[in-house]
Write a protein that holds these residues in place. Structure first.
Motif, mmCIF file in Angstrom:
data_model
loop_
_atom_site.group_PDB
_atom_site.id
_atom_site.type_symbol
_atom_site.label_atom_id
_atom_site.label_comp_id
_atom_site.label_asym_id
_atom_site.label_seq_id
_atom_site.Cartn_x
_atom_site.Cartn_y
_atom_site.Cartn_z
ATOM 1 N N ASP A 117 4.299 8.084 -6.274
ATOM 2 C CA ASP A 117 3.703 9.390 -6.537
ATOM 3 C C ASP A 117 4.558 10.521 -5.969
ATOM 4 N N VAL A 118 4.954 10.410 -4.705
ATOM 5 C CA VAL A 118 5.715 11.484 -4.056
ATOM 6 C C VAL A 118 7.056 11.700 -4.742
ATOM 7 N N PHE A 119 7.720 10.627 -5.127
ATOM 8 C CA PHE A 119 9.047 10.742 -5.736
ATOM 9 C C PHE A 119 9.000 10.736 -7.262
ATOM 10 N N GLY A 144 16.181 11.862 -4.384
ATOM 11 C CA GLY A 144 15.263 12.961 -4.117
ATOM 12 C C GLY A 144 14.599 12.931 -2.756
ATOM 13 N N TRP A 145 14.956 11.970 -1.904
ATOM 14 C CA TRP A 145 14.330 11.885 -0.585
ATOM 15 C C TRP A 145 15.081 12.834 0.348
ATOM 16 N N ASP A 146 14.668 14.086 0.314
ATOM 17 C CA ASP A 146 15.234 15.095 1.191
ATOM 18 C C ASP A 146 14.201 15.478 2.239
ATOM 19 N N SER A 147 14.468 16.509 3.015
ATOM 20 C CA SER A 147 13.552 16.858 4.113
ATOM 21 C C SER A 147 12.180 17.290 3.608
ATOM 22 N N LEU A 148 12.129 18.025 2.509
ATOM 23 C CA LEU A 148 10.838 18.448 1.966
ATOM 24 C C LEU A 148 10.059 17.248 1.432
ATOM 25 N N LEU A 206 10.164 2.892 -8.972
ATOM 26 C CA LEU A 206 10.617 2.798 -7.581
ATOM 27 C C LEU A 206 10.067 1.541 -6.916
ATOM 28 N N ILE A 207 10.954 0.779 -6.325
ATOM 29 C CA ILE A 207 10.576 -0.423 -5.579
ATOM 30 C C ILE A 207 11.074 -0.237 -4.158
ATOM 31 N N ILE A 208 10.170 -0.415 -3.187
ATOM 32 C CA ILE A 208 10.569 -0.298 -1.790
ATOM 33 C C ILE A 208 10.406 -1.642 -1.096
ATOM 34 N N ASP A 209 11.173 -1.829 -0.047
ATOM 35 C CA ASP A 209 11.041 -3.017 0.790
ATOM 36 C C ASP A 209 11.288 -2.580 2.230
ATOM 37 N N GLN A 230 0.829 -1.208 0.000
ATOM 38 C CA GLN A 230 0.000 0.000 0.000
ATOM 39 C C GLN A 230 0.867 1.263 0.000
ATOM 40 N N LEU A 231 2.049 1.182 0.578
ATOM 41 C CA LEU A 231 2.960 2.326 0.601
ATOM 42 C C LEU A 231 3.612 2.566 -0.757
ATOM 43 N N THR A 232 3.814 1.514 -1.536
ATOM 44 C CA THR A 232 4.538 1.639 -2.801
ATOM 45 C C THR A 232 3.957 2.704 -3.725
ATOM 46 N N PRO A 233 2.631 2.712 -3.998
ATOM 47 C CA PRO A 233 2.129 3.767 -4.895
ATOM 48 C C PRO A 233 2.265 5.175 -4.314
#
Length: 80
Positions: free
Chosen positions: A14-16, A34-38, A21-24, A7-10
């Protein structure tokens, strides 16, 4: 936990703005371009909206990776 990560993957995609993008559970900010503080704030707001929950600053600051975020969501769902 894998259900939450699916559920977090989409949300991450979207945010990035990265369709590939594949997360685990072990994914950290250092693993995602691009994962910075903003982007982190935008990500948390998007997760809060999708899961209809709010996170405290202390909860967010303690997170080390995506797996810990999933565990926090599961914990908050269980307590609501």
């Amino acid at each position: 936990m894998l259900n939450i990560i699916s559920q977090l993957t989409p949300i991450f995609v979207d945010v990035f703005d990265d369709d590939d993008l594949i997360i685990d559970p072990s994914t950290t900010a250092g693993d995602v371009d691009g994962w910075d503080s903003l982007a982190h704030i935008r990500l948390i707001v998007a997760i809060e909206k999708v899961f209809a929950m709010r996170f405290s600053a202390s909860e967010i600051s303690n997170l080390e990776n995506v797996g810990e975020m999933a565990e926090l969501i599961i914990s908050k769902q269980a307590n609501s």
